[in-house]
Design an enzyme around this catalytic site. Structure first.
Site, PDB file in Angstrom:
ATOM      1  N   THR A  40       0.824  -1.214   0.000  1.00  0.00           N
ATOM      2  CA  THR A  40       0.000   0.000   0.000  1.00  0.00           C
ATOM      3  C   THR A  40       0.858   1.264   0.000  1.00  0.00           C
ATOM      4  O   THR A  40       0.454   2.304  -0.509  1.00  0.00           O
ATOM      5  CB  THR A  40      -0.918  -0.029   1.234  1.00  0.00           C
ATOM      6  N   ALA A  46      -0.405  10.233  -0.521  1.00  0.00           N
ATOM      7  CA  ALA A  46       0.850  10.860  -0.101  1.00  0.00           C
ATOM      8  C   ALA A  46       0.666  12.166   0.653  1.00  0.00           C
ATOM      9  O   ALA A  46       1.482  13.073   0.592  1.00  0.00           O
ATOM     10  CB  ALA A  46       1.774  11.067  -1.300  1.00  0.00           C
ATOM     11  N   ILE A  47      -0.424  12.235   1.383  1.00  0.00           N
ATOM     12  CA  ILE A  47      -0.679  13.454   2.146  1.00  0.00           C
ATOM     13  C   ILE A  47      -0.356  13.222   3.615  1.00  0.00           C
ATOM     14  O   ILE A  47      -0.684  12.175   4.177  1.00  0.00           O
ATOM     15  CB  ILE A  47      -2.136  13.898   1.950  1.00  0.00           C
ATOM     16  N   HIS A  49      -1.532  14.044   6.741  1.00  0.00           N
ATOM     17  CA  HIS A  49      -2.806  14.589   7.214  1.00  0.00           C
ATOM     18  C   HIS A  49      -2.633  15.400   8.481  1.00  0.00           C
ATOM     19  O   HIS A  49      -1.802  15.077   9.335  1.00  0.00           O
ATOM     20  CB  HIS A  49      -3.799  13.451   7.476  1.00  0.00           C
ATOM     21  N   LYS A 250     -12.543   9.927   1.975  1.00  0.00           N
ATOM     22  CA  LYS A 250     -12.325  11.372   2.011  1.00  0.00           C
ATOM     23  C   LYS A 250     -12.697  12.013   0.683  1.00  0.00           C
ATOM     24  O   LYS A 250     -12.538  13.211   0.512  1.00  0.00           O
ATOM     25  CB  LYS A 250     -10.863  11.667   2.353  1.00  0.00           C
ATOM     26  N   ILE A 336      -4.091  -0.677   9.314  1.00  0.00           N
ATOM     27  CA  ILE A 336      -3.347   0.596   9.203  1.00  0.00           C
ATOM     28  C   ILE A 336      -3.650   1.228   7.845  1.00  0.00           C
ATOM     29  O   ILE A 336      -2.823   1.249   6.939  1.00  0.00           O
ATOM     30  CB  ILE A 336      -1.828   0.386   9.381  1.00  0.00           C
ATOM     31  N   CYS A 401      16.895  10.146 -18.377  1.00  0.00           N
ATOM     32  CA  CYS A 401      15.442  10.314 -18.479  1.00  0.00           C
ATOM     33  C   CYS A 401      15.190  11.762 -18.862  1.00  0.00           C
ATOM     34  O   CYS A 401      15.502  12.668 -18.112  1.00  0.00           O
ATOM     35  CB  CYS A 401      14.786   9.986 -17.146  1.00  0.00           C
ATOM     36  N   CYS A 403      12.356  13.456 -19.517  1.00  0.00           N
ATOM     37  CA  CYS A 403      11.241  14.235 -18.969  1.00  0.00           C
ATOM     38  C   CYS A 403      11.540  14.701 -17.550  1.00  0.00           C
ATOM     39  O   CYS A 403      11.185  15.798 -17.163  1.00  0.00           O
ATOM     40  CB  CYS A 403       9.953  13.433 -18.980  1.00  0.00           C
TER      41      CYS A 403
HETATM   42  C1  LIG Z   1      -5.977   4.856  -1.711  1.00  0.00           C
HETATM   43  C2  LIG Z   1      -5.169   5.146  -0.478  1.00  0.00           C
HETATM   44  C3  LIG Z   1      -4.879   6.467  -0.108  1.00  0.00           C
HETATM   45  C4  LIG Z   1      -4.155   6.733   1.033  1.00  0.00           C
HETATM   46  N1  LIG Z   1      -3.809   8.019   1.308  1.00  0.00           N
HETATM   47  C5  LIG Z   1      -3.085   8.285   2.417  1.00  0.00           C
HETATM   48  C6  LIG Z   1      -2.673   9.601   2.691  1.00  0.00           C
HETATM   49  O1  LIG Z   1      -2.885  10.523   1.892  1.00  0.00           O
HETATM   50  N2  LIG Z   1      -2.009   9.853   3.844  1.00  0.00           N
HETATM   51  C7  LIG Z   1      -1.748   8.859   4.738  1.00  0.00           C
HETATM   52  O2  LIG Z   1      -1.193   9.148   5.780  1.00  0.00           O
HETATM   53  N3  LIG Z   1      -2.077   7.578   4.469  1.00  0.00           N
HETATM   54  C8  LIG Z   1      -2.729   7.270   3.335  1.00  0.00           C
HETATM   55  N4  LIG Z   1      -3.067   5.990   3.044  1.00  0.00           N
HETATM   56  C9  LIG Z   1      -2.690   4.940   3.978  1.00  0.00           C
HETATM   57  C10 LIG Z   1      -1.238   4.510   3.842  1.00  0.00           C
HETATM   58  O3  LIG Z   1      -0.880   4.361   2.509  1.00  0.00           O
HETATM   59  C11 LIG Z   1      -1.067   3.182   4.573  1.00  0.00           C
HETATM   60  O4  LIG Z   1      -1.595   3.319   5.846  1.00  0.00           O
HETATM   61  C12 LIG Z   1       0.374   2.779   4.710  1.00  0.00           C
HETATM   62  O5  LIG Z   1       1.032   2.788   3.467  1.00  0.00           O
HETATM   63  C13 LIG Z   1       0.422   1.403   5.309  1.00  0.00           C
HETATM   64  O6  LIG Z   1       1.737   0.944   5.365  1.00  0.00           O
HETATM   65  P1  LIG Z   1       2.037  -0.506   5.858  1.00  0.00           P
HETATM   66  O7  LIG Z   1       3.485  -0.594   6.006  1.00  0.00           O
HETATM   67  O8  LIG Z   1       1.179  -0.839   7.010  1.00  0.00           O
HETATM   68  O9  LIG Z   1       1.467  -1.442   4.700  1.00  0.00           O
HETATM   69  P2  LIG Z   1       2.104  -1.875   3.308  1.00  0.00           P
HETATM   70  O10 LIG Z   1       2.783  -0.772   2.645  1.00  0.00           O
HETATM   71  O11 LIG Z   1       1.042  -2.576   2.564  1.00  0.00           O
HETATM   72  O12 LIG Z   1       3.227  -2.888   3.732  1.00  0.00           O
HETATM   73  C14 LIG Z   1       2.943  -4.209   4.097  1.00  0.00           C
HETATM   74  C15 LIG Z   1       4.074  -5.067   3.569  1.00  0.00           C
HETATM   75  O13 LIG Z   1       3.953  -6.374   4.085  1.00  0.00           O
HETATM   76  C16 LIG Z   1       4.407  -7.278   3.114  1.00  0.00           C
HETATM   77  N5  LIG Z   1       3.848  -8.573   3.434  1.00  0.00           N
HETATM   78  C17 LIG Z   1       2.557  -8.916   3.515  1.00  0.00           C
HETATM   79  N6  LIG Z   1       2.418 -10.198   3.824  1.00  0.00           N
HETATM   80  C18 LIG Z   1       3.663 -10.693   3.974  1.00  0.00           C
HETATM   81  C19 LIG Z   1       4.167 -11.977   4.289  1.00  0.00           C
HETATM   82  N7  LIG Z   1       3.369 -13.000   4.540  1.00  0.00           N
HETATM   83  N8  LIG Z   1       5.505 -12.140   4.325  1.00  0.00           N
HETATM   84  C20 LIG Z   1       6.348 -11.106   4.070  1.00  0.00           C
HETATM   85  N9  LIG Z   1       5.899  -9.877   3.766  1.00  0.00           N
HETATM   86  C21 LIG Z   1       4.569  -9.683   3.727  1.00  0.00           C
HETATM   87  C22 LIG Z   1       3.876  -6.690   1.835  1.00  0.00           C
HETATM   88  O14 LIG Z   1       4.609  -7.157   0.725  1.00  0.00           O
HETATM   89  C23 LIG Z   1       4.042  -5.199   2.065  1.00  0.00           C
HETATM   90  O15 LIG Z   1       5.239  -4.700   1.529  1.00  0.00           O
HETATM   91  C24 LIG Z   1      -3.753   5.685   1.857  1.00  0.00           C
HETATM   92  C25 LIG Z   1      -4.003   4.368   1.482  1.00  0.00           C
HETATM   93  C26 LIG Z   1      -4.666   4.107   0.289  1.00  0.00           C
HETATM   94  C27 LIG Z   1      -4.845   2.716  -0.152  1.00  0.00           C
END
Ligand SMILES: Cc1cc2nc3c(=O)[nH]c(=O)nc-3n(C[C@H](O)[C@H](O)[C@H](O)COP(=O)(O)OP(=O)(O)OC[C@H]3O[C@@H](n4cnc5c(N)ncnc54)[C@H](O)[C@@H]3O)c2cc1C
Ligand SMILES: Cc1cc2nc3c(=O)[nH]c(=O)nc-3n(C[C@H](O)[C@H](O)[C@H](O)COP(=O)(O)OP(=O)(O)OC[C@H]3O[C@@H](n4cnc5c(N)ncnc54)[C@H](O)[C@@H]3O)c2cc1C
Lengths: 481, 423
Positions: A40, A46-47, A49, A250, A336, A401, A403
């Site tokens: 994710t 990428a804000i 908040h 949002k 999360i 690159c 661009c």
């Molecule tokens: C559409 C959208 C808009 C958003 N906008 C915002 C925003 O503007 N501002 C903000 O603060 N937040 C925003 N968020 C939320 C934010 O992006 C997430 O909360 C954050 O990226 C979560 O990070 P993470 O590390 O928990 O998850 P992830 O980045 O998903 O990381 C989880 C990792 O675990 C790994 N993994 C999973 N299972 C296994 C396994 N069994 N073995 C080994 N590895 C595994 C995956 O490969 C992945 O790399 C947004 C989310 C979305 C989807």
């Protein structure tokens, strides 16, 4: 035997790794993907908040505010692009006035600093392209935009530089048990033992919780589709603009990115498949329609790319961060979703504190260095600085690159960074190659050549994003050199 | 920063840049400099290893590299100063150019006249917003052409090509010859967008299935492309429900249009025509900024390289004269407007005193194909000032129309005239 294994090298896992690296601990950071931040973390708005919309008293509110306050320091230490440019929620109907006031009050309750309700005229003065229907706005001075990829790989790099071990393409498939205690993980690359396992697996956390015998919590992937617009669009959009929120999302934002593009989105659609990152005709149409409601003059000809992100929407509606009673040696982070990016540095502090309280000895490491230096970005430098760099390393003089004005030296540096960019997409997130208006048409052959040379492999072995995503499949008939 | 001086500076060493630089030198400009970002000269030509180039220019049927080579030899003979692997980063209104290279670092050059000859780039997938996943195996046709013809790598085994532009058709044949399978070429319009000769020689001769009024509605596949869903379209080019079909393939090539590369031109304050994507130019290929000229695909996308060389010579000659004789006097001009069934006309304006001295050739493209005899007319109100018959008019084939010198006095009565193509 490790002290802590962190499962998942997204922005949350990366910050936990970096935070724990301050202490004298043996740490392993695992991810099943070919690069850090492939989940994710690579596809969101990428804000940073401001924290006015989370429910007062929730973990989301608490960590959003705490995380937001850490951004100046974290981004300075990690050399990550961040702009605390402020953000707006824009009301475009009479009913919206009440929503804006609600948000304002909720923000005050959450302790969000720098909130201000402004009139429609004032809003349109600050953003002339907004619809004439604009009735007012909520301004949040502490909102910002960040490079989400860099926030993740820079934290992970800094963790690695401070002794954390990183293993990519390593998927946790189960746990090693001793009675009721988890003492490690089983992976496709064999077992790894540890005193603690921290699960920061994003969308997949519920599967791993199930594997650990924990019931009840489920993740629903919620799709968000986006358009990225050419830099030219930046002439028409100055500010981070949210519409008034709905219960599920949002709404469709119009926002500049830290790199000078404009982004529209996301939609919000619950789906089943955690790997379904496809865009849809209906979704993309909704993005454009929604964006035009705020900014009627946006031009569809500015579109250079579309993509999808999946929110890890948890069944409790809040971040779940706990050491479950049922199992020893396990800490889970679940649900999360947004504002997870913003919250990530604060979540990491909290996780360290929880582990400390649970008995993990947190002895500071005297040689911990929180500072990471990224590779200088040629395109952002003054002509004098550019000249100095080329004098040091002539490969800064070769633009690969067109661009985004990325040089050979930057690509070479990304090949030899603490976490090497092994795939084309990883290279893209490190250097911005292929992200401009020609979308890699010009750089692809050159980048393949440079990466093949630096890694000592054939271009046939290089992939776009790991697995079987090869970029070229065989040689043509032998050509004379 | 290292400072260099010259009379005429040309950006880009494709056929346009080579011809413009060479001609500027012939006009007596002493120091003519050519900057090229690639390591080889010739622009897009080195990767066009098929034949069909130069029939008009050299009276020979040459391949792209051969055509380029002839011009490169002329450039060396004329003692042009050539800097390759040198990327122009910035151009000012005052013609001050900043370029970067591995060998020389940053250099600053302020020429007395500047010719823009940066060519064009291909429209990417993003611009079409094709829904679906984002796997490896989606390339623009020109990138694939470079990979195959210059780097020696095949980007896939089983191809679907979207768009029937010339590069796409030529690649369909190339890939087939290289042992790949081209399972379909799809075109959203009811007619092909490239040249008839390429249709015959590259598509029909190789039995490649061509489907008109069809587009890619979705891309599928996780790591690599696994298939595309294709669909018929309605009059608004939207996929028609119920006409979907899935085609298995591992690569999708896009040949969906070229866009003149004018980022530098914009920096220099050059005004861009939204229809062509290139600068507004007069009959001497001068832009709105005095002393800045434009040549080749940067102005509008040509179909034939011979036309590029021919028109670029005019730009080079104007730049050379600008340096040796100074700016031409500002005098009366007439605007040429795209009228009935005309998408665009180049040049956009013609100065009458210069038309008096020499005929001017207009290049135009039609909007809709007309497969029967047509008239191409220059009209002012009800009056047809020029009227010529052509056998047909197709969007893929640029039409040339000559304005004779004798017309100058009659044009003097008008601010603007329309160019129409009617059956
Ligand atoms: C559409 C959208 C808009 C958003 N906008 C915002 C925003 O503007 N501002 C903000 O603060 N937040 C925003 N968020 C939320 C934010 O992006 C997430 O909360 C954050 O990226 C979560 O990070 P993470 O590390 O928990 O998850 P992830 O980045 O998903 O990381 C989880 C990792 O675990 C790994 N993994 C999973 N299972 C296994 C396994 N069994 N073995 C080994 N590895 C595994 C995956 O490969 C992945 O790399 C947004 C989310 C979305 C989807
Ligand atoms: C992929 C492709 C395939 C084609 N195939 C055919 C064909 O088969 N037959 C045919 O008749 N026509 C073909 N054409 C069209 C033909 O190539 C063009 O008509 C002709 O090449 C245009 O010449 P040009 O000099 O304007 O542009 P180009 O040949 O594109 O040359 C432009 C040059 O400018 C350089 N440049 C651009 N920006 C900068 C900068 N900032 N600094 C320094 N240098 C710069 C580029 O590297 C390039 O070398 C093709 C075009 C493309 C894009």
């Amino acid at each position: 035997m490790y002290d802590v294994i962190i499962v998942g090298a997204g922005v949350v896992g990366a910050h936990i790794a970096r935070t724990l690296a301050r202490y004298q601990l043996d740490i392993l950071l695992l991810d099943k993907a070919s690069d850090v931040g492939e989940g994710t973390t690579k596809a969101n708005t990428a804000i940073v908040h401001a924290g006015y919309d989370a429910k007062p008293g929730s973990n989301k509110a608490r960590f959003n505010l705490a995380g937001n306050a850490m951004f100046d320091t974290v981004c300075r230490e990690l050399d990550v692009e961040f702009d605390r440019c402020g953000s707006y929620v824009v009301g475009v109907s009479e009913e919206a006035r009440a929503t804006l006031e609600d948000l304002y009050r909720r923000g005050l309750e959450n302790g969000t600093p720098g909130l201000e309700l402004i009139s429609g005229e004032e809003m349109r003065r600050r953003e002339p392209g907004l619809t004439e229907d604009t009735v007012g706005a909520l301004y949040a001075a502490t909102g910002g935009i960040v490079d989400p990829f860099a926030l993740c790989y820079a934290a992970a790099e800094n963790a690695v530089a401070n002794g954390v071990e990183l293993r990519l393409e390593t998927e946790v498939q189960g746990f090693i048990w001793e009675g009721d205690a988890i003492v490690g993980v089983e992976t496709n690359r064999g077992p790894f033992r540890s005193r603690w396992v921290v699960i920061a697996a994003g969308l997949w956390v519920d599967d791993l919780m199930h594997e650990a015998g924990l019931e009840g919590f489920t993740i629903t992937p919620r799709k968000g589709e986006y358009f990225v617009l050419d830099r030219e669009a930046k002439t028409a959009v100055q500010n981070v603009l949210f519409p008034c929120p709905t219960p599920v999302s949002k709404g469709i934002l119009v926002t500049p990115t830290i790199h000078g593009n404009v982004m529209l989105g996301p939609t919000a659609e619950d789906i089943e498949d955690k790997e379904n990152l496809s865009t849809t005709a209906a979704g993309l149409n909704e993005v454009m329609t929604g964006a035009l409601r705020l900014m009627p003059q946006l031009d569809a000809r500015w579109i250079i790319r579309s993509f999808t992100g999946l929110r890890a929407a948890g069944s409790t509606g809040d971040f779940l961060i706990e050491i479950p009673d049922e199992v020893q040696g396990l800490l889970v982070l679940a649900g999360i979703e947004s504002p997870g990016l913003t919250a990530s540095p604060a979540i990491a502090e909290h996780v360290a504190a929880m582990l400390g309280e649970a008995g993990l000895p947190l002895v500071e490491r005297p040689d911990f260095n929180p500072i990471r230096h990224g590779t200088p970005r040629f395109s952002l430098l003054s002509r004098e600085e550019q000249e100095a760099l080329i004098a040091q390393d002539p490969r800064y003089g070769r633009i690969v690159c067109r661009c985004e004005t990325v040089t050979e030296a930057e690509i070479v540096a990304a090949c030899h960074a603490p976490i090497p960019a092994r795939t084309y997409d990883a290279m893209k997130r490190r250097t911005r190659i292929g992200t401009g208006r020609c979308q890699g048409a010009f750089d692809t052959p050159l980048v393949l050549e440079i990466m093949a040379r630096e890694y000592g492999v054939s271009p046939l072995e290089l992939t776009q994003k790991g697995g079987a995503s090869h970029m070229v499949v065989r040689r043509t008939k032998e050509v004379a050199e | 920063m290292k400072q260099l001086a010259c009379d005429v500076l040309v950006i880009g060493s494709g056929p346009a840049g080579l011809a413009a630089a060479w001609e500027a030198k012939q006009q007596g400009a002493e120091r003519v400099m050519l900057l090229e970002r690639n390591d080889e000269l010739g622009g897009i030509l080195p990767q066009c290893i098929h034949n069909g180039f130069g029939v008009r220019e050299f009276g020979d049927d040459l391949t792209g590299p051969e055509y380029a080579y002839r011009w490169i030899a002329k450039a060396h003979e004329a003692r042009l100063e050539i800097l390759s692997e040198t990327m122009v980063l910035d151009v000012g209104r005052d013609r001050r150019v900043v370029a970067s290279s591995r060998d020389h670092g940053l250099v600053e050059i302020t020429p007395r006249a500047l010719v823009l000859a940066m060519g064009c780039r291909e429209r990417p997938r993003g611009a079409l917003a094709i829904p679906g996943s984002r796997p490896a195996g989606i390339y623009s046709a020109g990138t694939a052409q470079r990979l195959v013809n210059m780097e020696g790598y095949m980007p896939g085994r089983r191809f679907v090509i979207l768009g029937s532009g010339d590069i796409g058709m030529i690649m369909a044949r190339r890939l087939t010859l290289e042992g790949a399978e081209v399972v379909a070429m799809l075109e959203i319009l009811p007619y092909i967008s490239g040249l008839r000769r390429n249709l015959v020689q590259c598509i029909r001769d190789f039995d490649i299935p061509l489907e008109l009024c069809t587009t890619v509605a979705e891309v599928r596949g996780r790591d690599r492309v696994e298939s595309v869903v294709v669909s018929g379209v309605d009059e608004q080019w939207r996929p028609l429900p119920g006409t979907d079909r899935e085609i298995a393939c591992d690569t999708l090539l896009l040949s969906v249009g070229l866009i003149p590369e004018n980022e530098l031109s914009r920096m220099a304050g050059v005004a861009i025509d939204p229809v062509t994507g290139g600068p507004y130019v007069d009959e001497s290929f001068c832009t709105n900024v005095p002393g800045i000229f434009a040549a080749g695909n940067v102005v509008h996308v040509y179909d034939l390289v011979d036309d590029v060389s021919e028109n670029a010579r005019i730009a080079g000659r104007s730049a050379g004269r600008y340096v040796t004789q100074g700016a031409p006097p500002e005098d009366g001009s007439v605007r040429l407007l795209a009228g009935t069934n005309v998408r665009h006309v180049v040049p956009h304006t013609v100065h009458l005193s210069r038309l008096e001295q020499e005929a001017v050739v207009l290049n135009l493209r039609v909007r809709q194909p007309i497969e029967e005899p047509v008239r191409v007319e220059v009209r002012a109100g009800d009056e047809a000032l020029v009227s010529r018959r052509y056998r047909y008019a197709r969007p893929s084939e640029m039409i040339a129309l000559t304005l004779p010198s004798a017309l100058a006095s009659r044009l003097a009565a008008y601010d603007a005239v329309n160019i129409d193509v009617i059956s």
